[in-house]
Design a protein around this motif. Structure first.
Motif, PDB file in Angstrom:
ATOM      1  N   ARG A 259      87.960  22.413  20.021  1.00  0.00           N
ATOM      2  CA  ARG A 259      87.589  21.237  20.824  1.00  0.00           C
ATOM      3  C   ARG A 259      88.743  20.247  20.929  1.00  0.00           C
ATOM      4  N   VAL A 260      89.466  20.041  19.824  1.00  0.00           N
ATOM      5  CA  VAL A 260      90.593  19.099  19.842  1.00  0.00           C
ATOM      6  C   VAL A 260      91.701  19.623  20.756  1.00  0.00           C
ATOM      7  N   ALA A 261      91.987  20.924  20.702  1.00  0.00           N
ATOM      8  CA  ALA A 261      93.023  21.506  21.559  1.00  0.00           C
ATOM      9  C   ALA A 261      92.678  21.326  23.029  1.00  0.00           C
ATOM     10  N   GLN A 262      91.416  21.458  23.370  1.00  0.00           N
ATOM     11  CA  GLN A 262      90.998  21.273  24.764  1.00  0.00           C
ATOM     12  C   GLN A 262      91.243  19.838  25.223  1.00  0.00           C
ATOM     13  N   VAL A 263      90.945  18.884  24.350  1.00  0.00           N
ATOM     14  CA  VAL A 263      91.176  17.472  24.699  1.00  0.00           C
ATOM     15  C   VAL A 263      92.669  17.212  24.868  1.00  0.00           C
ATOM     16  N   LEU A 264      93.479  17.709  23.943  1.00  0.00           N
ATOM     17  CA  LEU A 264      94.918  17.473  23.999  1.00  0.00           C
ATOM     18  C   LEU A 264      95.544  18.143  25.212  1.00  0.00           C
ATOM     19  N   GLY A 265      94.998  19.262  25.626  1.00  0.00           N
ATOM     20  CA  GLY A 265      95.550  19.975  26.771  1.00  0.00           C
ATOM     21  C   GLY A 265      95.479  19.185  28.058  1.00  0.00           C
ATOM     22  N   ARG A 266      94.605  18.189  28.105  1.00  0.00           N
ATOM     23  CA  ARG A 266      94.447  17.416  29.341  1.00  0.00           C
ATOM     24  C   ARG A 266      95.506  16.329  29.513  1.00  0.00           C
ATOM     25  N   ILE A 267      96.271  16.016  28.464  1.00  0.00           N
ATOM     26  CA  ILE A 267      97.192  14.875  28.575  1.00  0.00           C
ATOM     27  C   ILE A 267      98.596  15.301  28.981  1.00  0.00           C
TER      28      ILE A 267
ATOM     29  N   GLN B 108     106.712  10.486  23.156  1.00  0.00           N
ATOM     30  CA  GLN B 108     107.896   9.995  22.428  1.00  0.00           C
ATOM     31  C   GLN B 108     107.585   9.949  20.932  1.00  0.00           C
ATOM     32  N   PRO B 109     108.311  10.732  20.120  1.00  0.00           N
ATOM     33  CA  PRO B 109     108.045  10.695  18.680  1.00  0.00           C
ATOM     34  C   PRO B 109     108.444   9.353  18.077  1.00  0.00           C
ATOM     35  N   THR B 110     107.664   8.900  17.124  1.00  0.00           N
ATOM     36  CA  THR B 110     107.939   7.627  16.453  1.00  0.00           C
ATOM     37  C   THR B 110     107.239   7.640  15.099  1.00  0.00           C
ATOM     38  N   ARG B 111     107.246   6.511  14.411  1.00  0.00           N
ATOM     39  CA  ARG B 111     106.490   6.370  13.164  1.00  0.00           C
ATOM     40  C   ARG B 111     105.568   5.169  13.296  1.00  0.00           C
TER      41      ARG B 111
ATOM     42  N   ASP C 201     103.527   6.785   9.151  1.00  0.00           N
ATOM     43  CA  ASP C 201     103.231   8.187   9.422  1.00  0.00           C
ATOM     44  C   ASP C 201     103.850   8.631  10.744  1.00  0.00           C
ATOM     45  N   PRO C 202     104.058   9.952  10.919  1.00  0.00           N
ATOM     46  CA  PRO C 202     104.540  10.438  12.212  1.00  0.00           C
ATOM     47  C   PRO C 202     103.507  10.177  13.300  1.00  0.00           C
ATOM     48  N   ALA C 203     103.999   9.906  14.493  1.00  0.00           N
ATOM     49  CA  ALA C 203     103.101   9.602  15.613  1.00  0.00           C
ATOM     50  C   ALA C 203     103.822   9.894  16.915  1.00  0.00           C
ATOM     51  N   LEU C 204     103.061   9.903  17.976  1.00  0.00           N
ATOM     52  CA  LEU C 204     103.612  10.049  19.321  1.00  0.00           C
ATOM     53  C   LEU C 204     103.149   8.867  20.167  1.00  0.00           C
ATOM     54  N   LEU C 205     104.097   8.274  20.886  1.00  0.00           N
ATOM     55  CA  LEU C 205     103.733   7.294  21.904  1.00  0.00           C
ATOM     56  C   LEU C 205     103.513   8.062  23.204  1.00  0.00           C
ATOM     57  N   VAL C 206     102.338   7.950  23.745  1.00  0.00           N
ATOM     58  CA  VAL C 206     101.991   8.643  24.984  1.00  0.00           C
ATOM     59  C   VAL C 206     102.131   7.639  26.124  1.00  0.00           C
ATOM     60  N   ARG C 207     103.050   7.922  27.041  1.00  0.00           N
ATOM     61  CA  ARG C 207     103.333   6.984  28.130  1.00  0.00           C
ATOM     62  C   ARG C 207     102.848   7.542  29.464  1.00  0.00           C
ATOM     63  N   LEU C 208     102.348   6.645  30.270  1.00  0.00           N
ATOM     64  CA  LEU C 208     101.929   6.950  31.634  1.00  0.00           C
ATOM     65  C   LEU C 208     102.669   6.004  32.565  1.00  0.00           C
TER      66      LEU C 208
ATOM     67  N   GLY D 280     105.675   5.206  32.434  1.00  0.00           N
ATOM     68  CA  GLY D 280     106.587   4.394  31.632  1.00  0.00           C
ATOM     69  C   GLY D 280     105.936   3.413  30.683  1.00  0.00           C
ATOM     70  N   GLU D 281     104.623   3.203  30.817  1.00  0.00           N
ATOM     71  CA  GLU D 281     103.911   2.255  29.964  1.00  0.00           C
ATOM     72  C   GLU D 281     103.148   2.995  28.869  1.00  0.00           C
ATOM     73  N   ILE D 282     103.073   2.365  27.695  1.00  0.00           N
ATOM     74  CA  ILE D 282     102.341   2.984  26.593  1.00  0.00           C
ATOM     75  C   ILE D 282     100.859   3.024  26.940  1.00  0.00           C
ATOM     76  N   ASP D 283     100.311   4.220  26.945  1.00  0.00           N
ATOM     77  CA  ASP D 283      98.903   4.429  27.255  1.00  0.00           C
ATOM     78  C   ASP D 283      98.089   4.681  25.984  1.00  0.00           C
ATOM     79  N   THR D 284      98.694   5.430  25.046  1.00  0.00           N
ATOM     80  CA  THR D 284      97.995   5.837  23.831  1.00  0.00           C
ATOM     81  C   THR D 284      98.992   5.955  22.688  1.00  0.00           C
ATOM     82  N   VAL D 285      98.557   5.629  21.502  1.00  0.00           N
ATOM     83  CA  VAL D 285      99.310   5.958  20.291  1.00  0.00           C
ATOM     84  C   VAL D 285      98.542   7.062  19.584  1.00  0.00           C
ATOM     85  N   LEU D 286      99.240   8.139  19.288  1.00  0.00           N
ATOM     86  CA  LEU D 286      98.608   9.280  18.634  1.00  0.00           C
ATOM     87  C   LEU D 286      99.239   9.455  17.253  1.00  0.00           C
TER      88      LEU D 286
END
Length: 310
Positions: free
Chosen positions: A241-249, A256-259, A263-270, A272-278
């Motif tokens: 289920r999680v893979a299906q959700v992630l596949g949509r983004i 963009q990898p960050t901390r 902890d390790p994280a990804l900045l998800v941009r749409l 050019g603007e930050i849309d989500t922090v994962l």
């Protein structure tokens, strides 16, 4: 003795020059402990905005204190900040009751030195902050002050208006509670880097099988939209289920990898603007937890690093 000192040799605050010197000393003491006080408040609240309010309230009370009665400035300031944070924590609890969907802590962009302090990084991680959410307000304060900042029981007792004996009992109860719920292990830096890189490639390419190889079978994805943006209203559990959700983004967004919170994280941009922090929790080379913060009100502290200190 000059005309700007009292009989005991300390500056007379009634003199303009002495008042300036006194204010400078009071300000310097606060500034030198500011990052510590913010960290205390943030660990108690999980909200950077509320932690900043606590700092402001701590300052307003600190400037009214007679410095002659303060033996330990650090302990005294922590005591003020803790009391203000406890007040905010009760108010924040009421706000969470009406929150739409899962509530996640406000993510902070953190410097590499936070990750190097293993105990500090663990204490501000998204996973640990969610564990702290399960404690009562006073238990949370006692746990944070004792286990993270190593304050003595007498100092904590003054901060939470309890006896030292009561604080010892609360600390023991909180430790037991947290130990039963805290994240399992800590991945090595090399293992973390490999897992994050593989995870990012899998999401960017939409490679479902690679994602399934990286995600733990019982992985949990929590998404916080706060009712403002689209987000799952319940935890997403299981690698399929999680893979299906992630596949949509992958299609429209860049990663963009960050901390975040140590902890390790990804900045998800749409666009050019930050849309989500994962933010991610990694154990045994697999991703065991994902924390996706999408509520725009919680993304304001990601444009610069936040200094956290013990």
């Amino acid at each position: 003795m000059n005309d700007r000192t009292k009989s005991d040799g300390t500056p007379d605050p009634s003199e303009p020059g002495a008042r300036g010197d006194l204010m400078e000393a009071v300000t310097q003491a606060f500034v030198s402990h500011r990052n510590l006080l913010f960290t205390v408040a943030y660990e108690m609240l999980g909200s950077a905005a509320d932690a900043e309010d606590v700092l402001q309230e701590t300052w307003l009370r600190w400037v009214r204190v007679d410095p002659d009665i303060v033996r330990d400035q650090r302990a005294y300031l922590v005591r003020i900040a803790t009391r203000q944070a406890l007040t905010h924590l009760r108010t924040l609890g009421r706000r969470k009751e009406s929150y739409v969907g899962p509530w996640l802590p406000e993510p902070l962009l953190t410097a590499p030195d936070v990750a190097e302090d293993v105990e500090l990084a663990d204490s501000v991680s998204m996973a640990m902050l969610l564990v702290l959410e399960t404690l009562a307000p006073t238990e949370r304060a006692v746990f944070v002050l004792r286990e993270v900042f190593d304050l003595g029981y007498d100092e904590i007792a003054e901060a939470v208006d309890k006896s030292p004996a009561a604080v010892r009992q609360i600390a023991h109860r909180a430790r037991t509670h947290v130990a039963a719920r805290r994240p399992r292990g800590v991945a090595s830096p090399a293992e973390t880097r490999r897992t994050v890189e593989a995870f990012q490639r899998a999401v960017e390419t939409g490679d479902l099988q690679r994602l399934l190889d990286i995600l733990a079978p019982d992985v949990v994805l929590l998404t916080d939209g706060g009712g403002v943006v689209q987000a799952a209203l319940a935890p997403v559990v299981g690698s399929d289920r999680v893979a299906q959700v992630l596949g949509r983004i992958a299609a429209a967004m860049s990663l963009q990898p960050t901390r975040v919170n140590g902890d390790p994280a990804l900045l998800v941009r749409l666009d050019g603007e930050i849309d989500t922090v994962l933010a991610m929790r990694i154990d045994g080379g697999r991703v065991t937890g994902l924390y996706a913060v999408r509520n725009p009100e919680k993304l304001s502290h990601l444009r610069r690093e936040t200094a956290l200190r013990r």
